[in-house]
Motif scaffolding. Structure first.
Motif, PDB file in Angstrom:
ATOM      1  N   ASN A   1      92.645  45.140  29.692  1.00  0.00           N
ATOM      2  CA  ASN A   1      92.469  44.526  31.012  1.00  0.00           C
ATOM      3  C   ASN A   1      92.169  45.486  32.143  1.00  0.00           C
ATOM      4  O   ASN A   1      91.763  45.046  33.219  1.00  0.00           O
ATOM      5  CB  ASN A   1      93.731  43.728  31.389  1.00  0.00           C
ATOM      6  N   ASN A   2      92.394  46.795  31.953  1.00  0.00           N
ATOM      7  CA  ASN A   2      92.216  47.726  33.063  1.00  0.00           C
ATOM      8  C   ASN A   2      90.779  47.707  33.574  1.00  0.00           C
ATOM      9  O   ASN A   2      89.833  47.888  32.798  1.00  0.00           O
ATOM     10  CB  ASN A   2      92.607  49.139  32.624  1.00  0.00           C
ATOM     11  N   GLN A   3      90.606  47.509  34.878  1.00  0.00           N
ATOM     12  CA  GLN A   3      89.269  47.354  35.450  1.00  0.00           C
ATOM     13  C   GLN A   3      88.439  48.636  35.343  1.00  0.00           C
ATOM     14  O   GLN A   3      87.240  48.587  35.027  1.00  0.00           O
ATOM     15  CB  GLN A   3      89.360  46.904  36.914  1.00  0.00           C
ATOM     16  N   GLU A   4      89.052  49.777  35.613  1.00  0.00           N
ATOM     17  CA  GLU A   4      88.310  51.039  35.550  1.00  0.00           C
ATOM     18  C   GLU A   4      87.783  51.286  34.148  1.00  0.00           C
ATOM     19  O   GLU A   4      86.652  51.747  33.957  1.00  0.00           O
ATOM     20  CB  GLU A   4      89.211  52.195  35.991  1.00  0.00           C
ATOM     21  N   LEU A   5      88.600  50.969  33.156  1.00  0.00           N
ATOM     22  CA  LEU A   5      88.179  51.165  31.767  1.00  0.00           C
ATOM     23  C   LEU A   5      87.054  50.209  31.409  1.00  0.00           C
ATOM     24  O   LEU A   5      86.102  50.584  30.718  1.00  0.00           O
ATOM     25  CB  LEU A   5      89.378  50.959  30.845  1.00  0.00           C
ATOM     26  N   ASN A   6      87.132  48.981  31.883  1.00  0.00           N
ATOM     27  CA  ASN A   6      86.060  48.010  31.607  1.00  0.00           C
ATOM     28  C   ASN A   6      84.764  48.394  32.319  1.00  0.00           C
ATOM     29  O   ASN A   6      83.670  48.150  31.803  1.00  0.00           O
ATOM     30  CB  ASN A   6      86.510  46.612  32.029  1.00  0.00           C
ATOM     31  N   ILE A   7      84.881  48.997  33.514  1.00  0.00           N
ATOM     32  CA  ILE A   7      83.689  49.497  34.202  1.00  0.00           C
ATOM     33  C   ILE A   7      83.038  50.598  33.374  1.00  0.00           C
ATOM     34  O   ILE A   7      81.805  50.645  33.222  1.00  0.00           O
ATOM     35  CB  ILE A   7      84.065  50.014  35.603  1.00  0.00           C
ATOM     36  N   MET A   8      83.846  51.490  32.823  1.00  0.00           N
ATOM     37  CA  MET A   8      83.325  52.566  31.984  1.00  0.00           C
ATOM     38  C   MET A   8      82.634  52.011  30.736  1.00  0.00           C
ATOM     39  O   MET A   8      81.595  52.529  30.303  1.00  0.00           O
ATOM     40  CB  MET A   8      84.468  53.503  31.588  1.00  0.00           C
ATOM     41  N   LEU A   9      83.172  50.931  30.162  1.00  0.00           N
ATOM     42  CA  LEU A   9      82.541  50.329  28.989  1.00  0.00           C
ATOM     43  C   LEU A   9      81.151  49.788  29.317  1.00  0.00           C
ATOM     44  O   LEU A   9      80.240  49.838  28.488  1.00  0.00           O
ATOM     45  CB  LEU A   9      83.434  49.204  28.444  1.00  0.00           C
ATOM     46  N   GLN A  10      80.980  49.281  30.533  1.00  0.00           N
ATOM     47  CA  GLN A  10      79.654  48.811  30.940  1.00  0.00           C
ATOM     48  C   GLN A  10      78.679  49.983  31.082  1.00  0.00           C
ATOM     49  O   GLN A  10      77.494  49.876  30.759  1.00  0.00           O
ATOM     50  CB  GLN A  10      79.745  48.036  32.258  1.00  0.00           C
ATOM     51  N   LYS A  11      79.189  51.128  31.557  1.00  0.00           N
ATOM     52  CA  LYS A  11      78.338  52.317  31.653  1.00  0.00           C
ATOM     53  C   LYS A  11      77.902  52.785  30.272  1.00  0.00           C
ATOM     54  O   LYS A  11      76.771  53.248  30.090  1.00  0.00           O
ATOM     55  CB  LYS A  11      79.085  53.433  32.378  1.00  0.00           C
ATOM     56  N   ILE A  12      78.795  52.648  29.286  1.00  0.00           N
ATOM     57  CA  ILE A  12      78.436  52.997  27.912  1.00  0.00           C
ATOM     58  C   ILE A  12      77.329  52.075  27.416  1.00  0.00           C
ATOM     59  O   ILE A  12      76.379  52.511  26.765  1.00  0.00           O
ATOM     60  CB  ILE A  12      79.670  52.913  27.002  1.00  0.00           C
ATOM     61  N   GLY A  13      77.450  50.782  27.743  1.00  0.00           N
ATOM     62  CA  GLY A  13      76.406  49.828  27.356  1.00  0.00           C
ATOM     63  C   GLY A  13      75.064  50.173  27.983  1.00  0.00           C
ATOM     64  O   GLY A  13      74.007  50.068  27.326  1.00  0.00           O
ATOM     65  N   MET A  14      75.080  50.604  29.246  1.00  0.00           N
ATOM     66  CA  MET A  14      73.825  50.998  29.907  1.00  0.00           C
ATOM     67  C   MET A  14      73.227  52.238  29.258  1.00  0.00           C
ATOM     68  O   MET A  14      72.003  52.353  29.105  1.00  0.00           O
ATOM     69  CB  MET A  14      74.081  51.223  31.394  1.00  0.00           C
ATOM     70  N   ALA A  15      74.092  53.180  28.863  1.00  0.00           N
ATOM     71  CA  ALA A  15      73.596  54.381  28.187  1.00  0.00           C
ATOM     72  C   ALA A  15      72.984  54.029  26.839  1.00  0.00           C
ATOM     73  O   ALA A  15      71.979  54.615  26.423  1.00  0.00           O
ATOM     74  CB  ALA A  15      74.737  55.382  28.006  1.00  0.00           C
ATOM     75  N   GLN A  16      73.558  53.048  26.161  1.00  0.00           N
ATOM     76  CA  GLN A  16      73.007  52.615  24.880  1.00  0.00           C
ATOM     77  C   GLN A  16      71.653  51.934  25.074  1.00  0.00           C
ATOM     78  O   GLN A  16      70.720  52.134  24.280  1.00  0.00           O
ATOM     79  CB  GLN A  16      73.996  51.665  24.200  1.00  0.00           C
ATOM     80  N   ASN A  17      71.529  51.155  26.132  1.00  0.00           N
ATOM     81  CA  ASN A  17      70.241  50.519  26.424  1.00  0.00           C
ATOM     82  C   ASN A  17      69.174  51.558  26.762  1.00  0.00           C
ATOM     83  O   ASN A  17      67.988  51.374  26.447  1.00  0.00           O
ATOM     84  CB  ASN A  17      70.395  49.539  27.591  1.00  0.00           C
ATOM     85  N   ASN A  18      69.593  52.651  27.401  1.00  0.00           N
ATOM     86  CA  ASN A  18      68.646  53.712  27.746  1.00  0.00           C
ATOM     87  C   ASN A  18      68.060  54.356  26.492  1.00  0.00           C
ATOM     88  O   ASN A  18      66.901  54.773  26.477  1.00  0.00           O
ATOM     89  CB  ASN A  18      69.340  54.768  28.602  1.00  0.00           C
ATOM     90  N   ILE A  19      68.870  54.428  25.416  1.00  0.00           N
ATOM     91  CA  ILE A  19      68.359  54.968  24.149  1.00  0.00           C
ATOM     92  C   ILE A  19      67.226  54.090  23.632  1.00  0.00           C
ATOM     93  O   ILE A  19      66.171  54.588  23.208  1.00  0.00           O
ATOM     94  CB  ILE A  19      69.489  55.044  23.105  1.00  0.00           C
ATOM     95  N   LYS A  20      67.427  52.779  23.670  1.00  0.00           N
ATOM     96  CA  LYS A  20      66.385  51.854  23.200  1.00  0.00           C
ATOM     97  C   LYS A  20      65.110  52.008  24.023  1.00  0.00           C
ATOM     98  O   LYS A  20      63.996  51.978  23.496  1.00  0.00           O
ATOM     99  CB  LYS A  20      66.894  50.417  23.272  1.00  0.00           C
ATOM    100  N   ALA A  21      65.286  52.167  25.352  1.00  0.00           N
ATOM    101  CA  ALA A  21      64.116  52.314  26.222  1.00  0.00           C
ATOM    102  C   ALA A  21      63.357  53.599  25.905  1.00  0.00           C
ATOM    103  O   ALA A  21      62.120  53.601  25.814  1.00  0.00           O
ATOM    104  CB  ALA A  21      64.556  52.300  27.681  1.00  0.00           C
ATOM    105  N   LYS A  22      64.078  54.709  25.722  1.00  0.00           N
ATOM    106  CA  LYS A  22      63.436  55.988  25.423  1.00  0.00           C
ATOM    107  C   LYS A  22      62.766  55.963  24.055  1.00  0.00           C
ATOM    108  O   LYS A  22      61.700  56.554  23.861  1.00  0.00           O
ATOM    109  CB  LYS A  22      64.464  57.116  25.482  1.00  0.00           C
ATOM    110  N   LYS A  23      63.387  55.281  23.095  1.00  0.00           N
ATOM    111  CA  LYS A  23      62.802  55.189  21.763  1.00  0.00           C
ATOM    112  C   LYS A  23      61.485  54.415  21.791  1.00  0.00           C
ATOM    113  O   LYS A  23      60.522  54.758  21.107  1.00  0.00           O
ATOM    114  CB  LYS A  23      63.787  54.505  20.813  1.00  0.00           C
ATOM    115  N   GLY A  24      61.444  53.384  22.641  1.00  0.00           N
ATOM    116  CA  GLY A  24      60.225  52.583  22.724  1.00  0.00           C
ATOM    117  C   GLY A  24      59.066  53.305  23.381  1.00  0.00           C
ATOM    118  O   GLY A  24      57.897  52.948  23.164  1.00  0.00           O
ATOM    119  N   GLU A  25      59.347  54.359  24.157  1.00  0.00           N
ATOM    120  CA  GLU A  25      58.284  55.041  24.892  1.00  0.00           C
ATOM    121  C   GLU A  25      57.360  55.848  23.993  1.00  0.00           C
ATOM    122  O   GLU A  25      56.205  56.075  24.347  1.00  0.00           O
ATOM    123  CB  GLU A  25      58.891  55.938  25.974  1.00  0.00           C
TER     124      GLU A  25
END
Length: 482
Positions: free
Chosen positions: A78-102
């Motif tokens: 439930n900790n909000q700061e930790l959940n915010i960090m998890l969203q940043k991890i998701g964004m970093a994972q999406n960035n991998i997909k974007a770079k791979k597609g380039e």
């Protein structure tokens, strides 16, 4: 690609670009950045050189209090700061997909329609007007055009620029995971420290209440002695003032309890509510021994060090990406489809068939200041991450060294305070007996009670500090995230 023309652009221009690329290859700058210093001391001060390390113990096994374990479990969800960090991890994972597609080919489907009316007194208008064709074969006016087909483009990653960007994105993603792990260790440390602070406050409140009972009994005794003319109003007033003082302290501690409970509730991610605990066992709880292992284990156990190491690796790749900007980029674009001025002719082949294939090479030749600046910035960032990595390793070693010393010193301090409390507890009864028999002044009774209370408060604080020091040492060694 609305106007597809049958063409292939590969020839002398392409070869000239290759020649220019080879000529410019020798003009690319190179800057050497020193490697990070990862040497650590062989062992901690006053510690045995043993690889047994408490950091490998999972946090659920490290903590023995079921109420505390339940709080941490809820916080990790439930900790909000930790959940915010998890969203940043998701964004970093999406960035991998974007770079791979380039660095993969882009293929698009298109459908187009346009209309064109040229003036008669223009080159195209004059040609169309004076063509020697039959009336039923004249250009429609206005001229429509319809097209449908596929187009593709692909930048050949011959300098590994795009692949290095993808690798750097992967490292940034892994670094974000280590950042999350480090946040987990901090969260567990904060909750457990606040939990033991809360238990200590509960015990301080109990001690103050017990001391108030003793003082109120002493106050009644002094009042009786005043009635018997064995003491003065001064003694009564002094005893009353001491009672009022401790009653005031009791409310201050109650306020601290509320604030500490709410701090825990905030970390757990819930609205204010009572925190379940069993504070009566606080002073009897054992402080477990911690095994520190050897300093080199910090490099693999601490998430913040692994985070800094991954950031350093990513910065090295970013330097290669910035350097590749000096090299020419090679691209291929192609298209195939059908094009006609009337929709019914689109399926007529090969008359309506249109295709194109274009290859080009583009290299920076003049005014490369922006590229040079970007390359210099990438080198500066790499050197910055070198220093940050070294700082993180140094800080980790110092944290362990400090907490290790603190654990040992608090252990000795607690042993001595136990003796102090036992002596002053005996002195309270003795001072009252002496006062009753007129062999001691009331000030001695007051001073003894005050010192006894302070010693009991201090031993509770020392016990709390022992638990917190153990938690901080466990965190400093790299435990708590697994």
């Amino acid at each position: 690609m609305n106007n597809l023309k049958p063409q292939i652009k590969l020839g002398k221009g392409f070869l000239l670009s290759c020649f220019i690329a080879v000529t410019l290859f020798s003009c690319v700058p190179t800057k050497n950045i020193r490697e990070a210093n990862i040497n650590t001391p062989n062992q901690y001060k006053n510690a045995q050189k043993d690889t047994t390390n408490t950091a490998t113990v999972k946090w659920k096994s490290f903590f023995k209090d079921n109420d505390l374990i339940a709080l941490i479990d809820v916080a990790l969800s439930n900790n909000q700061e930790l959940n915010i960090m998890l969203q940043k991890i998701g964004m970093a994972q999406n960035n991998i997909k974007a770079k791979k597609g380039e660095y993969l080919p882009f293929v698009n489907a298109f459908v187009g329609a346009d209309v064109d009316k040229v003036g008669e007194f223009t080159r195209n208008g004059a040609v169309e007007k004076n063509l020697n064709i039959r009336e039923d074969e004249e250009f429609p006016e206005p001229l429509t055009n319809y097209s449908v087909g596929l187009s593709a483009s692909w930048e050949l990653d011959i300098w590994k620029k795009l692949r290095n960007e993808k690798k750097a994105a992967v490292l940034e993603y892994l670094a974000s995971i280590e950042g999350k792990n480090f946040m987990v260790t901090q969260l567990i440390s904060e909750i457990s420290s606040a939990y033991y602070e809360l238990m200590a406050l509960d015990n301080q409140l109990t001690i103050i209440q017990q001391n108030l009972d003793i003082q109120q009994n002493a106050l009644r005794m002094v009042k009786l002695q005043k009635q018997a003319a064995r003491t003065t109003q001064l003694a009564v007033s002094r005893f009353e003032a001491e009672v009022y003082k401790n009653q005031s302290n009791k409310f201050e501690i109650k306020q601290k309890i509320v604030e500490t409970e709410n701090l825990i509730n905030f970390l757990v991610g819930r609205y204010p509510q009572p925190v379940t605990r069993h504070s009566e066992t606080f002073l009897t709880k054992q402080v477990d021994a911690i095994y520190t292992g050897i300093p080199s284990q910090l490099l693999t156990n601490r998430p913040d060090i692994k985070h800094a190491e991954l950031e350093l690796s990513a910065s090295k790749l970013n330097v290669q990406v910035a350097r590749a900007n000096f090299y020419p980029s090679v691209g291929i674009s192609a298209g195939i489809g059908f094009e006609a001025f009337k929709p019914k002719f689109l399926t007529n082949t090969p008359q309506s068939l249109a295709y194109s294939l274009i290859g080009d090479m583009v290299a920076p030749l003049i005014n490369r200041n922006a590229i040079k600046a970007e390359y210099s910035t990438a080198n500066n960032k790499q050197l910055q991450t070198v220093f940050e990595y070294e700082k993180t390793v140094l800080n980790a070693f110092i944290e362990v060294s400090n907490q290790l010393s603190k654990v040992e010193n608090l252990k000795e301090s607690y042993r001595l305070r136990e003796n102090q409390v036992n002596s002053l507890t005996e002195a309270i009864d003795l001072s009252i007996q002496l006062f009753k028999s007129a062999r001691a002044e009331y000030t001695e009774v007051l001073l003894t009670q005050r010192e006894a209370l302070d010693s009991k408060i201090e031993i509770i604080e020392t016990k709390r500090n022992q638990f917190i020091a153990n938690i901080k040492l466990y965190q400093a060694l790299g435990g708590g995230w697994n």
